[in-house]
Scaffold this active site. Structure first.
Site, PDB file in Angstrom:
ATOM      1  N   CYS A 306       0.964  -1.406   0.144  1.00 26.43           N
ATOM      2  CA  CYS A 306      -0.007  -0.221  -0.234  1.00 26.43           C
ATOM      3  C   CYS A 306       0.780   1.548   0.070  1.00 26.43           C
ATOM      4  CB  CYS A 306      -1.357  -0.587   1.018  1.00 26.43           C
ATOM      5  SG  CYS A 306      -0.072   0.225   2.417  1.00 26.43           S
ATOM      6  N   HIS A 354      -2.653   0.906   6.838  1.00 21.63           N
ATOM      7  CA  HIS A 354      -2.827   0.671   5.360  1.00 21.63           C
ATOM      8  C   HIS A 354      -3.148   2.604   5.052  1.00 21.63           C
ATOM      9  CE1 HIS A 354      -4.085  -0.681   1.893  1.00 21.63           C
ATOM     10  NE2 HIS A 354      -5.104  -0.575   1.471  1.00 21.63           N
ATOM     11  N   HIS A 366      -6.075   1.667  -4.369  1.00 22.52           N
ATOM     12  CA  HIS A 366      -5.356   1.097  -3.215  1.00 22.52           C
ATOM     13  C   HIS A 366      -4.546   0.094  -3.225  1.00 22.52           C
ATOM     14  CE1 HIS A 366      -8.021  -1.029  -0.558  1.00 22.52           C
ATOM     15  NE2 HIS A 366      -8.255  -1.215  -1.835  1.00 22.52           N
TER      16      HIS A 366
END
Length: 391
Positions: A306, A354, A366
């Protein structure tokens, strides 16, 4: 002789013992059976519990991935310092040896003329400062010889300092590499636990889990659409007010009192244009990565985790941001969810494990998790921690 024989009574005494043992074993077996019946096995977790547990394991793996990324970056930085220090140590050693050779030449010359003994020559070449201090010869040396001794002493101290720094730096590097290994093991362990749980599900349970995921995605999408409507309404209201202000400014301007409004507006427009241009580049890069696999610790170009994706996307726009989510969240300006604009970074979970790139309308691009590809998804698919605008 026969009267001394022992009576044959052992058969009679052992028979009851065998009978009691059999009865005891039967009783133990009965009790064991009753205990097994009385203690039922633990109930199988529900699909909702499985979903929650698997999601949590992926989140923990994400946290461990950020720890891995941080340790990897620290290890690479420390390796660079170690290499530089080892190079400095080698250079200092060369300078020290050169100073020692110079003193050795002086010692050899004086030995040939008989001015010092062989033993003194040895000490002069290996510890000249101590030798001259002990024998009070510094004041009888030429300026050139004194300079050679001083230079030797300086190089000796510098070399010792660099060696100490190199040893300390190597110890730090060893610690960073140990953290790197631990983080890697933690990621692998969490992912292994998640895969093991999923592998135990029946086909029917997997179908139910997939249905729950679809429900979760639908709810997240609904919230994204709601955010998009609020943002659209807020923009329309802002545009209306700006239009009214422009009309009022124009009316005032006709009387000759416009002031510097035009300059201020122009500056703001220029700044907005620059930010928009960067955001467009960020999103263009992110869109081009859609479909590439998530791989923890990866920074591209064939796969990403990420924060690796967000770092690469902003680098494509000419902006360098840190490697980990924990550092990226400290970069730029904090932005409220209602004020998100394309290109902003959205962070998730309380541990900030994240991150995604906001693309507008409540959606982001993402790199989700192992087994998934870079994709578009609602920012409400996970609990939001906060958002930043890097530039």
């Amino acid at each position: 002789m026969a009267s001394h024989r022992k009576p044959r009574s052992r058969v009679r005494t052992t028979t009851p013992a065998v009978g009691l043992t059999t009865a005891a074993l039967a009783g133990v077996t009965l009790l064991s059976t009753q205990s097994a019946m009385a203690a039922p096995s633990a109930p199988k977790p529900s699909i909702e519990d499985v979903q929650k547990k698997v999601d949590d394991l992926y989140r923990q793996a994400g946290t461990a991935t950020q720890q891995y990324n941080k340790a990897k970056e620290a290890s690479a930085t420390q390796r660079g310092k170690v290499d530089t220090l080892l190079k400095d140590v080698a250079e200092r050693a060369d300078k020290l040896n050169e100073a020692r050779r110079t003193l050795g030449n002086y010692a050899a010359a004086q030995y040939r003329t008989g001015s010092i003994a062989p033993t003194a020559t040895f000490f002069l070449a290996n510890d000249p400062q101590s030798y001259f201090d002990q024998n009070q010869l510094m004041n009888r040396m030429t300026a050139q010889q004194q300079k050679a001794v001083t230079d030797f002493r300086t190089q000796q101290a510098a070399a010792a300092k660099k060696r100490t720094e190199a040893v300390q730096s190597l110890e730090t590097l060893t610690e960073s590499q140990a953290t790197l290994r631990t983080s890697k093991q933690s990621v692998q362990q969490k992912l292994g636990e998640a895969r093991a749980m999923l592998s135990k599900l029946t086909a029917e349970e997997k179908a139910r889990l997939a249905a729950l995921e679809r429900e979760k995605e639908a709810e997240a999408k609904r919230k994204a659409e709601e955010l998009a409507r609020r943002q659209a309404a807020a923009k329309a209201e802002a545009d209306r007010k700006a239009e009214e202000a422009a009309k009022q400014a124009g009316s005032t301007g006709s009387t000759g009192s416009t002031g510097g409004t035009g300059t201020g507006s122009g500056t703001g427009t220029g700044s907005n244009t620059s930010a928009t241009s960067k955001a467009e580049k960020v999103l263009a890069f992110a869109r081009a990565q859609i479909g590439k696999p998530y791989v923890w610790g990866a920074t591209g170009p064939s796969s990403y985790d990420c924060s690796g994706l967000t770092q690469a996307a902003w680098k494509a726009a000419g902006v360098d941001i840190p490697r980990t989510t924990w550092d990226q969240v400290k970069t730029g300006t904090r932005i409220a969810t209602a004020d998100l604009q394309p290109g902003d970074l959205v962070f998730f979970y309380n541990d900030i494990s994240h991150v995604g790139i906001y693309k507008g309308d409540g959606m982001m691009i993402h790199a989700p998790k192992p087994g998934a590809n870079v994709r578009e998804e609602s920012i409400y698919y996970m609990p939001i921690y906060g958002s930043v605008r890097p530039a």
